[in-house]
Design a protein around this motif. Sequence first.
Motif, short mmCIF file in Angstrom:
data_model
loop_
_atom_site.label_atom_id
_atom_site.label_comp_id
_atom_site.label_asym_id
_atom_site.label_seq_id
_atom_site.Cartn_x
_atom_site.Cartn_y
_atom_site.Cartn_z
N ASN A 56 0.70 -1.32 0.01
CA ASN A 56 0.30 0.05 -0.46
C ASN A 56 1.03 1.27 0.04
OD1 ASN A 56 -2.51 -1.42 0.08
ND2 ASN A 56 -2.55 -1.85 1.86
N PHE A 58 2.91 4.52 -1.61
CA PHE A 58 3.17 4.64 -2.19
C PHE A 58 3.77 5.89 -3.01
CE2 PHE A 58 -0.14 7.04 -0.47
CZ PHE A 58 -0.46 8.48 -0.77
N SER A 62 4.57 6.64 -8.52
CA SER A 62 3.76 6.12 -9.18
C SER A 62 2.33 6.48 -9.61
CB SER A 62 3.35 5.21 -7.81
OG SER A 62 2.84 5.37 -6.91
N SER A 64 -0.66 4.74 -8.66
CA SER A 64 -1.64 5.14 -7.96
C SER A 64 -1.45 6.24 -6.68
CB SER A 64 -1.42 3.71 -6.94
OG SER A 64 -0.41 3.25 -6.37
N MET A 67 -2.77 8.79 -8.64
CA MET A 67 -4.56 8.75 -8.62
C MET A 67 -4.43 9.73 -7.57
SD MET A 67 -5.23 5.63 -11.22
CE MET A 67 -6.39 5.36 -9.64
N MET A 68 -4.12 9.17 -6.18
CA MET A 68 -4.67 9.66 -5.24
C MET A 68 -4.70 11.04 -5.06
SD MET A 68 -3.64 7.53 -0.85
CE MET A 68 -4.49 5.71 -1.94
#
Length: 112
Positions: A56, A58, A62, A64, A67-68
């Motif tokens: 989990n 990041f 990255s 993800s 996006m987060m």
Amino acid sequence: LQTELQDMKLSVTRSHKEMREIMLDRVVNMLFQRMKDQLKETKQKLKQAQEDIEANTFTRESASGRMMLNRLRILQKENADLGAQIAEGDTNKLIIENTTQKQDMEELRKFL
């Protein structure tokens, strides 16, 4: 006869002591086995938790992570907009209440 009786008592006493030691050893062994099993289970849970943490994590680079961060910016903007709407709503409510009270005061003055 008495010597036989004493011999029997000694043998029972000895066997009782031996049985007690054997049972104690079994109980101790059971406890150690249970503790070993619990330790093994705990180590497996720890390993799984560490793997979950690693999976989990990041970085900003990255996919993800990007996006987060984008989702976080959107949520922050929505929160700011909602806060402004709430503040505006409170102000409008106070203005309406103030106007109503002024009208009530005017009616009281006319009546008096």
